[in-house]
Design an enzyme around this catalytic site. Structure first.
Site, short mmCIF file in Angstrom:
data_model
loop_
_atom_site.label_atom_id
_atom_site.label_comp_id
_atom_site.label_asym_id
_atom_site.label_seq_id
_atom_site.Cartn_x
_atom_site.Cartn_y
_atom_site.Cartn_z
N ARG A 152 15.57 -82.85 -21.33
CA ARG A 152 15.38 -82.40 -20.32
C ARG A 152 16.34 -81.28 -19.68
NH1 ARG A 152 16.65 -86.45 -16.07
NH2 ARG A 152 18.43 -84.95 -15.64
N HIS A 165 16.92 -83.96 -12.97
CA HIS A 165 15.66 -84.97 -12.74
C HIS A 165 14.60 -84.11 -12.12
CE1 HIS A 165 13.13 -88.47 -12.63
NE2 HIS A 165 13.14 -88.43 -11.23
N TYR A 211 26.36 -86.86 -14.01
CA TYR A 211 26.11 -87.65 -15.17
C TYR A 211 26.03 -87.17 -16.45
CZ TYR A 211 21.32 -86.42 -14.33
OH TYR A 211 20.00 -85.85 -13.97
C1 LIG Z 1 8.45 -98.64 -11.08
C2 LIG Z 1 9.34 -97.47 -10.76
N1 LIG Z 1 10.68 -97.65 -10.81
C3 LIG Z 1 11.57 -96.80 -10.64
C4 LIG Z 1 11.06 -95.43 -10.26
C5 LIG Z 1 12.06 -94.23 -9.76
N2 LIG Z 1 12.07 -93.43 -11.13
C6 LIG Z 1 11.45 -92.33 -10.99
S1 LIG Z 1 11.52 -91.35 -12.46
C7 LIG Z 1 12.67 -92.40 -12.74
C8 LIG Z 1 13.37 -91.99 -14.32
C9 LIG Z 1 12.34 -92.07 -15.29
O1 LIG Z 1 12.91 -91.85 -16.61
P1 LIG Z 1 12.12 -91.60 -17.81
O2 LIG Z 1 10.96 -92.60 -17.65
O3 LIG Z 1 12.93 -91.17 -18.97
O4 LIG Z 1 11.20 -90.21 -17.21
P2 LIG Z 1 11.52 -88.65 -17.09
O5 LIG Z 1 11.91 -88.75 -15.77
O6 LIG Z 1 12.82 -88.51 -18.07
O7 LIG Z 1 10.52 -87.93 -17.55
C10 LIG Z 1 13.03 -93.43 -11.95
C11 LIG Z 1 13.86 -94.45 -12.28
C12 LIG Z 1 9.70 -95.29 -10.52
N3 LIG Z 1 9.00 -94.23 -10.20
N4 LIG Z 1 8.95 -96.30 -10.75
#
Ligand SMILES: Cc1ncc(C[n+]2csc(CCOP(=O)(O)OP(=O)(O)O)c2C)c(N)n1
Ligand SMILES: Cc1ncc(C[n+]2csc(CCOP(=O)(O)OP(=O)(O)O)c2C)c(N)n1
Ligand SMILES: [Mg+2]
Ligand SMILES: [Mg+2]
Lengths: 384, 334, 384, 334
Positions: free
Chosen positions: C271, C275, C284
């Protein structure tokens, strides 16, 4: 350096340098369930251990039949029997040190009993009395857990906390084959592996989740293979071979205790009775399947080993049976007494201090009970 | 219409018959859950369905409630009408994220383009001597989730009618099945043409003039018993069976309370934050000047569900209901 | 014979006959991420496909930068950029047939756009307008899913339903590395494998879940290894190599379409942005880590291949850029118009028919809005 | 006591300070959740904690809410006091089974032998322009779960005081943190000795004689604003900030309503089955003969949380509160 910081930090680097973090091969579980009894390995096992396992198996079987009998007499609300699975139950209890923790499911009262819990206390929940009949800290046995797989993260958290504190404690968590499909199974194993928590997961694959056979539960080569996806070792063991279960669990526990992290152990066994006394297993399996497993009975297996090698004589076996009968008689007698529950206890432990709302409800119940008592004193029923 | 002799049937059989008839009429109806196949469900509601319709339509799923409801969402997206069984009330909790964040919101999220006609069957409530986690009254969670319909029958006929209506609905419906009424019997003839109850209508089960008992599901028979007992005390109680918690039939309930001027809400669910508060509040909003006394509540205590040996002290019984009626400020009657 | 009955029923048999159901070896994922670009295999790929991928990558990058710019102008409430991950997004879209279904997460608007969705519609949610700006059936793109991993069981259910109906449809579900820790990931993969549903799971391992690096997310050798525990094949692919992602997904889809069941694909990528625009990745990770990945940019990789082999000329590249600019200009222009939302729509789609309770609330809002309008007509503010 | 000049602090800072002070005082306090470490949480509440206390005590967990709360149970069993952060309201749903079936019941289940001193921090509510799933008001689920305490501060000082009390409590406490007040400021000096609020006490934020607004969390400032605006209409409104939903401070609330004779409950949560019904019902039970009008409710609509562009129409605002006050049957005043 803290415990969390110890582990080599893995940072993704651009693909040319990308490497798997470990060779996957060591994570692959045994190709066939590990066996000890009836093999050459059995000779290496401490005969005393075999005898202790035997005594507990005999006792465990008797416990199971007694508990089932108590359901017929209305003395237990329900009993999920572990008949046929005693090798797992007993080995799980015996392999732990005093300071270790056991996390049983509803089917594992026998493991709790084999660990030292009073059978009456272990059966409190299933008797219809209060939910947990014992102080979990006394024998380091967590409350019997009914919502499937939810006890696994508890075990991980406890093991992790112990490790953070520097205590030499391992947690052993028990679960069924069906329970491995729940999200909590996944989350617990993943937390355990990431935290390198000293926890061992014992899956008793007894072929069924109530009526649902394993083939509808998973398409995996074995449940032990699930370990691979968490980066932890998986082991496959013959769940009716008490020596093998004890050995495999023992190795996993030693590994965890030494800081090596968690292990997933699948014990292949079979549920000889219906799911509980309320279940009707004729609806979903053939008697012939059950019969086929009788030839592989955990007690018979161990007995054959012990007698074959002259490690036990008729007197020794009789002593085990007598001990089991004594336990059963005591259990029967004490379970035949009606427990005395105080209705006011409904409010006693909801919070450290009851809320005003609960105090009001408590007062209402007390008034009702007083009125009832007065009603009894007053057989004309002048008061309701 | 002539009166025909009918054989008594249990509520569990009526639910099963509703599933069967819905499946026979509509090939898109699928039944799925834990042990719904060969076993027929732990309450035998789905008994015989897999024989009649095959495993493609009556599916023993892996043991994972979020997975069951989550895959049902996908199946509904593709045009099926899944009927999901949760084995017990407390075992529906793992599916709450799917229920709250997806099932209840999908129609709204897609601006009506994609409704989710999912029925979630939840055996609920106590009184069956079940151990921990087998007797929860979890309706408060469902009614606080906009986008769900929530129904709960109290009679054998309504079990059939409401479940048929739920399956026919283009919206997700939670059908709360009162466990301890599963074996209750009614004169009900499954071979007669059956009424499909419209969702959202309460019914007056007993006419009365002194006060209204507002109730639903497992507490309906208890209220009817209380109403009988109340005659001895000189009270003529009306009993309203809500049948549907969402939508709520304000019209029927308010009309009753305006007539009687007094009301008690009765349910097994805990009192604090339970449906009774909502019901009392909305009755009061609508009938304030007709009320001779505040609307009272008789409910389960605000405690985790107790063990079998103590549950009778927890459950609202006839005496507790009559005590509440007695507190309806009769002295205030001018 | 029904679809569910087709599969060989697995019954546990006593241990002597117990065998793993399949050799685990074929389930083991690739040892290194599969690559095509810059290898000999690239010569086998249809040049037209490479050019189409390239055009979409360029367009996709431009889409990402434009969307990020729109957040700065307050035209988007939030944007989780897929800059650096365009190869996965684009390959996922292009590999599917019209009749197939895509299940995107919040980060995958680009995949939806590359599949044909109007970018303005794809961004509806992130703009602060209604939750899903399109009819999912039109392009067979499920609503963007925010609760992590919850879209996976949806994809499984849809694929299963299509198979039951005899339709030749595959579902492709997208998820991030962090999302693999959720229970719904586990339950979905297990259902898919047990049902042999025609679904492909694409994990974009971009190194982080917001601030949490992969090393705190899993201890597995790779995320692809998780496939083993479900009895499905796992594949590991270089997520910045569009041709490789297209190939691996294509094989998995063909396998699913042929009745072979699900596959788990891990695409290793990175990425490049924070975020979302609201995130501060300086907290981080080091700039140097990000910089290291620039050398492995998905567009540059493909461009090198195309130019090196004379498959594209400067005009071709310019055409791709122009197309991308046109898309961006159009997007900018249309996003600069304020969407007109009718507040009464709050009640329009909660149920097929609004409840009486909702009708009352609707009437209240209408009265308020009417009063507001009157207030505006009545600048003295005599009415509130 | 002399008045000291204090610098304004945000509510987010006060929560953070409460965590820091609790951790400094008690080595068994652990903070865990998604992104609580280096990032300091998406709302920066845990900013700086990992630097001060290390990763063993401030832990970025894998991304799995049931796992987070479930492992916290085990940690609490071993004597730790875990403070768990759920990233947003809707993302706590995956942890509901652990919360309802275990966290809330553990003390009761073990007959008091094993309390679980777990604090669950849940940022909740709307008004921040968040997309779907980032603005739920999920308090109805928590208050209907016996065994949990549920608190929600509305001021910077209470943010500190209530979170400290939650962590100190031997029972599980759900701390609902009003997202849109995270950046609200108050004159609050973190370096002064701070009051730890006892859990369960409401507070009258504004004295008034005409009617009582009963509210909590994010709606408290709105109610205070409404009370100011009401002066122009001739109403002198009292505002009660509940601070704790469970336990509920009947005493303070009832005393206020008995004084004023009229009440409106205000919250963001949906109306049907939301806390307002409970509050209205219990106020009516206790103050019936003091009430000049039914207790009214101003709440979110019974709809899935709307998109940012429409949320202002959904949220209870000053006008809607004043409209409700106007409907309190003033003509009935004799
Ligand atoms: C059930 C749930 N818990 C927490 C979140 C908050 N949240 C949104 S994105 C994220 C990180 C997701 O990481 P990843 O699965 O690696 O996907 P990326 O954002 O890197 O594409 C979090 C913790 C959420 N959307 N849903
Ligand atoms: C979350 C949850 N869902 C459903 C149940 C109901 N239930 C109790 S036991 C059981 C089967 C469990 O099978 P398995 O894990 O194989 O354990 P076994 O009973 O064979 O020991 C089910 C479905 C439950 N207890 N918890
Ligand atoms: Mg089993
Ligand atoms: Mg990621």
């Amino acid at each position: 350096m803290t415990v969390m910081e110890q582990r080599g930090a893995y940072r993704p680097t651009p693909p040319p340098a990308w490497q798997p973090r470990t060779d996957p091969a060591p994570l692959l579980p045994d190709a066939l369930p590990h066996r000890v009894l009836g093999t050459e390995a059995a000779a290496q096992v401490d005969p005393d251990l075999l005898r202790r396992l035997y005594a507990q198996l005999v006792r465990g079987r008797r416990y199971n039949t007694q508990a089932t009998a108590l359901t017929k007499q209305g003395r237990l609300a329900v009993y999920p029997s572990s008949t046929g699975q005693e090798a797992c139950e007993v080995a799980a209890a015996l392999v732990l040190e005093e300071r270790d923790w056991l996390f049983p499911s509803y089917r594992d009262t026998l493991a709790a009993v084999a660990r030292g819990l009073d059978p009456v206390q272990a059966l409190t929940l299933l008797r219809g009395d209060w939910h947990t009949g014992y102080d979990p800290r006394e024998h380091r046995v967590a409350p019997l857990c009914t919502p499937l797989a939810t006890q696994l993260p508890h075990a991980v958290g406890l093991a992790h906390a112990a490790r953070l504190k520097g205590d030499d404690v391992v947690a052993l968590a028990m679960i069924g084959d069906g329970g491995t499909s729940e999200g909590d199974f996944h989350e617990a194993l993943n937390f355990a592996a990431v935290w390198q928590a000293p926890v061992v997961f014992l899956v008793q694959n007894n072929g069924f989740a109530i009526s649902v056979p394993l083939a509808k539960q998973t398409a995996a080569p074995s449940l032990a293979h699930k370990a691979v996806g968490y980066g932890m070792p998986g082991r496959l063991v013959d769940g009716n071979d008490a020596a093998a279960v004890h050995e495999v669990l023992g190795e996993a526990i030693a590994h965890a205790r030494a800081g090596g992290g968690p292990t997933l152990v699948e014990a292949v066994t079979y549920r000889m009775e219906a799911h509980t006394n309320a279940d009707d297993d004729k609806r979903y399996r053939d008697d012939a399947d059950v019969e086929a497993w009788r030839a592989h009975d955990p007690i018979a297996l161990l007995e054959r080993e012990l007698t074959g090698r002259g490690l036990i004589d008729e007197a020794g076996m009789a002593a085990a049976r007598e001990d089991a009968e004594a336990m059963a008689a005591d259990l029967r007698e004490r379970m035949n007494q009606d427990p005395v529950l105080d209705p006011m206890d409904l409010f006693a432990h909801v919070y450290a201090r009851p809320t005003t709302q609960l105090l009001e409800q408590e007062a209402m119940l007390r008034a009702e009970l007083d009125a009832e008592t007065r009603g009894h004193d007053d057989p004309e029923g002048a008061t309701r | 219409m002539t009166t025909v002799a009918v054989k008594p049937a249990t509520m569990a059989q009526a639910f099963g018959r509703a599933l069967r008839d819905a499946m026979a009429e509509d090939p898109t109806v699928h039944v799925m859950g834990e042990d719904v196949g060969a076993l027929g469900g732990v309450f035998r509601v789905t008994d015989g369905l897999v024989k009649e319709f095959g495993e493609d339509r009556v599916t023993d799923t892996p043991l994972a409630e979020a997975g069951i409801l989550g895959t049902a969402v996908g199946m509904a997206m593709y045009g099926l009408r899944p009927v999901v069984e949760m084995q017990f009330d407390a075992f529906a909790y793992p599916a709450f994220e799917q229920l709250i964040s997806h099932v209840a919101r999908w129609r709204n999220r897609t601006r009506g383009a994609m409704p989710l006609p999912i029925t979630v069957r939840v055996p609920y409530g106590g009184g069956i001597g079940g151990v921990e986690h087998h007797s929860d009254s979890s309706e408060a969670y469902y009614i606080a989730t906009p986008g769900l319909h929530v129904v709960t029958p109290a009679t054998v006929a309504d079990a059939y009618g409401l479940l048929r209506a739920a399956i026919a609905s283009d919206d997700p419906v939670v059908v709360l099945e009162p466990k301890r009424l599963y074996w209750s019997k009614d004169a009900w003839n499954p071979d007669e043409p059956q009424a499909v109850e419209p969702i959202g209508r309460a019914v007056v089960r007993r006419r009365g003039r002194s006060a209204t008992l507002i109730t639903y599901g497992p507490s309906v028979p208890v209220c009817l018993e209380a109403a009988e007992a109340a005659r001895a005390e000189g009270w003529d109680l009306e009993v309203v069976d809500l049948r549907s918690l969402v939508p709520f039939d304000d019209e029927t309930v308010s009309a009753s309370v305006r007539r009687t001027g007094r009301a008690v809400v009765v349910h097994e669910s805990g009192s604090f934050g339970g449906p009774g508060g909502e019901i009392a509040a909305r009755v009061t909003e609508r009938c304030f000047h007709h009320l001779e006394a505040p609307v009272l509540r008789v409910a389960g205590f605000d405690i985790p569900y107790p063990p079998p040996m103590l549950e009778r002290h927890h459950l609202p019984g006839v005496d507790r209901i009559l005590d509440a009626v007695a507190r309806l400020q009769w002295e205030a009657r001018s």
